[in-house]
Write an enzyme that holds these catalytic residues in place. Structure first.
Site, mmCIF file in Angstrom:
data_model
loop_
_atom_site.group_PDB
_atom_site.id
_atom_site.type_symbol
_atom_site.label_atom_id
_atom_site.label_comp_id
_atom_site.label_asym_id
_atom_site.label_seq_id
_atom_site.Cartn_x
_atom_site.Cartn_y
_atom_site.Cartn_z
ATOM 1 N N GLY A 164 42.620 37.655 37.156
ATOM 2 C CA GLY A 164 43.924 38.282 37.326
ATOM 3 C C GLY A 164 45.097 37.347 37.146
ATOM 4 O O GLY A 164 46.152 37.741 36.629
ATOM 5 N N ARG A 217 45.428 36.745 48.867
ATOM 6 C CA ARG A 217 45.509 36.679 47.404
ATOM 7 C C ARG A 217 45.546 38.097 46.811
ATOM 8 O O ARG A 217 44.781 38.975 47.191
ATOM 9 C CB ARG A 217 44.302 35.922 46.853
ATOM 10 C CG ARG A 217 44.286 35.760 45.333
ATOM 11 C CD ARG A 217 43.523 36.864 44.625
ATOM 12 N NE ARG A 217 43.413 36.640 43.186
ATOM 13 C CZ ARG A 217 42.921 37.541 42.343
ATOM 14 N NH1 ARG A 217 42.534 38.715 42.773
ATOM 15 N NH2 ARG A 217 42.835 37.278 41.056
ATOM 16 N N GLY A 236 45.654 39.963 42.925
ATOM 17 C CA GLY A 236 45.507 39.716 41.490
ATOM 18 C C GLY A 236 46.379 40.645 40.661
ATOM 19 O O GLY A 236 47.384 41.180 41.131
ATOM 20 N N ASP A 237 45.966 40.831 39.419
ATOM 21 C CA ASP A 237 46.748 41.634 38.471
ATOM 22 C C ASP A 237 46.599 43.135 38.702
ATOM 23 O O ASP A 237 47.475 43.917 38.332
ATOM 24 C CB ASP A 237 46.251 41.335 37.048
ATOM 25 C CG ASP A 237 44.780 41.727 36.896
ATOM 26 O OD1 ASP A 237 43.960 41.227 37.686
ATOM 27 O OD2 ASP A 237 44.465 42.555 36.015
ATOM 28 N N THR A 261 40.912 43.645 33.066
ATOM 29 C CA THR A 261 39.995 43.192 34.103
ATOM 30 C C THR A 261 39.663 41.726 33.830
ATOM 31 O O THR A 261 39.852 41.240 32.709
ATOM 32 C CB THR A 261 38.712 44.066 34.156
ATOM 33 O OG1 THR A 261 37.808 43.542 35.133
ATOM 34 C CG2 THR A 261 37.999 44.129 32.826
ATOM 35 N N GLY A 262 39.190 41.033 34.854
ATOM 36 C CA GLY A 262 38.903 39.609 34.689
ATOM 37 C C GLY A 262 39.842 38.773 35.543
ATOM 38 O O GLY A 262 40.347 39.243 36.563
ATOM 39 N N THR A 303 36.489 45.118 38.343
ATOM 40 C CA THR A 303 37.543 46.116 38.542
ATOM 41 C C THR A 303 37.301 47.348 37.671
ATOM 42 O O THR A 303 36.925 47.215 36.511
ATOM 43 C CB THR A 303 38.869 45.472 38.084
ATOM 44 O OG1 THR A 303 39.098 44.335 38.910
ATOM 45 C CG2 THR A 303 40.028 46.427 38.162
HETATM 46 N N1 ASP Z 1 41.328 41.405 37.751
HETATM 47 C C1 ASP Z 1 40.784 41.402 39.085
HETATM 48 C C2 ASP Z 1 41.563 40.443 39.932
HETATM 49 O O1 ASP Z 1 41.958 39.396 39.453
HETATM 50 C C3 ASP Z 1 39.350 41.044 39.169
HETATM 51 C C4 ASP Z 1 38.452 41.497 38.075
HETATM 52 O O2 ASP Z 1 38.776 42.397 37.330
HETATM 53 O O3 ASP Z 1 37.383 40.894 37.953
HETATM 54 O O4 ASP Z 1 41.716 40.713 41.105
#
Ligand code: ASP
Length: 295
Positions: free
Chosen positions: A209, A183, A185-186, A206-207, A155
């Site tokens: 979510g 789905r 995410g955050d 990021t990561g 992200t």
């Molecule tokens: N945070 C993002 C999500 O969960 C994905 C990411 O940043 O890797 O959709």
């Protein structure tokens, strides 16, 4: 603090998105306001078909549909968001239109897509040949296992302080690869993927979510800064809210970046490998984030 001491403008973004952050920095240097600079910056990655985690070329869900999520937040506290949008590349710009052209904050799915066409956005096929091939390969032994630090980018979340010292941000993603249909995410959730308070500062995540949402990570960081923490301390505490409660933190990555009203920057993540960009005084640097897991 006098505005001159701040050495604005400043742009920071998640991961090593050099061109995107440089674009935001150039826009800010021309006097463009923080929100428009952030949207111009992240659109570089939305348009980049080689980036498999943002915009066109993003990895699809497990049924082969590319669905994008994005949000923006402005210095006056206004915000806009779109979730699960198909066929539109520049979803951060679309999130701004939700903010400015509708009475709502968030539009989802086909409603967001129809709204985009009414605003002059064009339909595009977001599934590139190489993303399609990778998905077909994945289908051969379909296991949902989000990778830590996907190809060292994910992200893109961006925070800008403009020449007037105002803070705004944008966050845009195709979400986790091969996610379930529907789905979200955050990243498009105000307070989780992004939060700005122009009196205090801003944060983006990021990561994984799901873990960011459970702790409302970006809002948490801004509130910790309001209570006196530096951006660095606040990012560390927000990551540790997750690692303290979740025994599985070895299996996923979370990373935050934050900036305060004085232009101090911080970043922290669970696992080594996360970097972020910082543009200030014409210099665009890639900085390695400190991390929780040391071995
Ligand atoms: N945070 C993002 C999500 O969960 C994905 C990411 O940043 O890797 O959709």
């Amino acid at each position: 603090m006098a505005l001159n001491d701040l050495k604005a403008p400043i742009a920071i973004c998640t991961w090593g998105f050099v061109a995107a952050n440089a674009k935001a920095g150039e826009e800010l240097s021309k006097g463009i306001k923080a929100l428009d600079a952030a949207i111009a910056g992240v659109s570089v990655e939305e348009d980049n078909i080689k980036n498999t985690t943002v915009g066109k070329g993003g990895a699809p869900d497990r049924e082969g549909n590319v669905t994008l999520d994005a949000c923006v937040m402005d210095s006056n506290g206004d915000c806009g968001s779109v979730v699960c949008v198909e066929n539109i590349t520049n979803v951060a710009a679309l999130a701004k239109r939700v903010m400015t052209e509708t009475p709502h904050v968030m539009l989802a799915g086909s409603g967001a897509e129809e709204f985009a066409y009414s605003q002059g956005f064009e339909s595009d096929n977001l599934l590139t040949d190489s993303s399609k091939k990778a998905w077909e390969e994945w289908l051969k032994s379909p296991e949902y296992k989000p990778l830590i630090n996907i190809e060292n980018h994910d992200t893109i979340g961006m925070l800008c302080i403009d020449k007037d010292g105002d803070i705004a941000g944008a966050c845009t993603t195709s979400g986790l690869s091969y996610k379930m249909k529907g789905r979200v995410g955050d990243s498009p959730i105000i307070g989780s993927g992004l939060f700005i308070d122009n009196d205090i500062g801003g944060a983006v995540g990021t990561g994984m979510g799901e873990e960011i949402m459970k702790t409302v990570g970006s809002f948490l960081i801004v509130e910790l800064m309001r209570n006196g923490m530096s951006p660095q301390q606040a990012c560390e505490e927000a990551v540790q809210r997750i690692t303290r409660k979740n025994d599985h933190f070895n299996d996923f990555q979370i990373a935050y970046i934050a900036i305060n009203k004085s232009g101090d920057v911080g970043s922290y993540c669970i696992h080594k490998g996360f970097t972020y960009m910082k543009y200030q005084n014409g210099k665009n640097e890639n900085i390695h984030s400190d991390h929780y897991v040391k071995s």
